[in-house]
Design an enzyme around this catalytic site. Structure first.
Site, PDB file in Angstrom:
ATOM      1  N   TYR A  10       0.800  -1.227   0.000  1.00  8.34           N
ATOM      2  CA  TYR A  10       0.000   0.000   0.000  1.00  8.34           C
ATOM      3  C   TYR A  10       0.834   1.278   0.000  1.00  8.34           C
ATOM      4  CZ  TYR A  10      -4.456  -2.333   0.223  1.00  8.34           C
ATOM      5  OH  TYR A  10      -5.565  -3.075  -0.111  1.00  8.34           O
ATOM      6  N   GLU A  33      -9.335 -27.960   9.021  1.00  7.46           N
ATOM      7  CA  GLU A  33      -9.186 -27.420   7.671  1.00  7.46           C
ATOM      8  C   GLU A  33      -9.873 -26.073   7.484  1.00  7.46           C
ATOM      9  OE1 GLU A  33     -10.678 -28.250   3.085  1.00  7.46           O
ATOM     10  OE2 GLU A  33     -10.862 -29.870   4.548  1.00  7.46           O
ATOM     11  N   ASP A  46     -11.923 -32.226   5.274  1.00  5.21           N
ATOM     12  CA  ASP A  46     -13.011 -32.820   4.490  1.00  5.21           C
ATOM     13  C   ASP A  46     -12.535 -34.104   3.825  1.00  5.21           C
ATOM     14  OD1 ASP A  46     -14.748 -30.763   5.090  1.00  5.21           O
ATOM     15  OD2 ASP A  46     -14.346 -29.644   3.245  1.00  5.21           O
TER      16      ASP A  46
END
Length: 391
Positions: A122, A219, A272
């Site tokens: 920035y 996760e 998952d």
């Protein structure tokens, strides 16, 4: 925690102490010298009438990495390079940006000050174009100079969060308490600056204090929040849970490695039951090809797969409407995983992957809620930990 304690004893037998694993610190003087060497070569090229160029390792090809059981994915001795020439239209922009960032790093190291990658971006967003571009160049410079990223004095904002039986001191002396049962703490943006004297820890002094029996990598943020809402850390206290919110950032991986080395506790993964969950788990365990040059500081080869195992879908009779069919992208990702050398060293993992491929089914961790609202936190995870249901 009987089975967890047995596992910890087994792991500790072959685990180096934190003091043995503590990485040699590269001095500021040495970092400055390496940057000066890079610039000197450019100056020599110009003086000889040649177009200056920068050479750096190609971090995105599998041919440059190899698998070692002790450290995961590491660099080979001879690696292919990418050449950035100032007179080439295709590489000149990156050549210029790399030089600019080298000058910024040089000033930071020289003044012994730090800046985040976001701060640097920035300061001149039009120059770098995007945060992703800057992030990639920082990693390229780290690899080119062969120094840990923190040696560049460039920090990254963490996206990971952590909770549980853990208190520690930041480098500036700030005390961080992760024990709140209803809220998580952002992972430190300077993990390596966390005060970490093993002797003090053993004496319960204020550097790193924890009685955790295990560390659980989660996760996704949604599952992590579910664990917090169900008071998982209180029910299975003492423990620590952490999430990198999907593909983990470097700070989340550094924190997992630091806690594993310091506390010498088992590390489990809850992901998952799909190819992408397995790959995220493998990043924590074995590392990634793009960061293979820093594998020794980032990987945790002792990570164990706690769930959701493909075989659990049938074992726990997850309702059909919570199970998803495989897509072509899932097939490609799974075939890619099966071909990687680190999967072949894990017969139990390979068997689960074969089960997934045979059934052509996947399920998210949240699918367990279709069995019962609190099944994950009050049945599934407690039983896994009680009876050693990890691989």
């Amino acid at each position: 925690f009987t089975e967890v304690d047995k596992l910890r004893e087994t792991l500790c037998e072959g685990m180096e102490t934190f003091e043995q694993r503590q990485e040699d610190v590269i001095s500021r003087h040495e970092v400055l010298r390496r940057i000066e060497n890079v610039i000197e070569k450019l100056v020599v090229s110009v003086s000889e009438g040649e177009a200056p160029e920068l050479r750096m390792m190609n971090r995105f090809t599998w041919s440059n990495v190899k698998f070692q059981e002790t450290d995961g994915l590491v660099l080979k001795e001879d690696v292919s390079e990418v050449v950035l020439r100032c007179d080439s239209p295709s590489t000149a922009p990156k050549f210029a940006l790399t030089l600019k960032l080298l000058s910024i790093v040089y000033k930071l190291v020289q003044s012994d000050s730090y800046a985040t990658k976001r701060d640097i971006y920035y300061n001149d967003p039009q120059l770098f174009g995007s945060q992703i571009t800057l992030d990639s160049i920082v990693d390229d410079i780290t690899c080119m100079l062969k120094v840990p990223r923190r040696s560049l004095h460039v920090l990254s904002t963490s996206k990971g969060i952590i909770s549980g039986d853990l208190c520690y001191l930041e480098e500036d002396g700030t005390k961080v308490d992760c024990s709140s049962s209803c809220a998580a703490v952002p992972v430190s943006s300077n993990v390596n600056g966390i005060k970490n004297n093993l002797k003090n820890f053993l004496n319960k002094h204020e550097d790193i204090v924890s009685s955790a029996k295990f560390l659980l990598i989660v996760e996704k943020d949604a599952t992590f929040q579910r664990l917090l809402d169900d008071d998982f850390c209180t029910r299975l206290s003492p423990c620590i849970i952490i999430t990198g919110k999907g593909v983990p950032d470097v700070n989340s991986r550094l924190m997992v490695r630091k806690l594993r080395d310091t506390l010498q506790i088992p590390v489990f993964a809850l992901v998952d039951s799909d190819p992408y969950g397995i790959e995220i788990m493998c990043i924590y365990k074995y590392g990634s090809r793009s960061m293979a040059f820093e594998a020794q500081n980032l990987t945790v080869p002792s990570v164990l797969w706690l769930g959701l195992l493909p075989s659990d879908i049938q074992r726990y009779r997850v309702p059909e409407d919570s199970i998803l069919p495989f897509s072509k992208a899932d097939e490609r990702k799974l075939n890619s995983l099966k071909s990687r050398s680190y999967i072949t060293t894990q017969p139990a993992w390979h068997k689960e992957i074969e089960t997934m491929q045979t059934l052509k089914q996947k399920a998210e961790i949240q699918a367990l809620a279709s069995i019962a609202p609190h099944f994950l936190t009050r049945v599934y995870l407690p039983n896994k930990l009680r009876y050693g249901g990890w691989i």
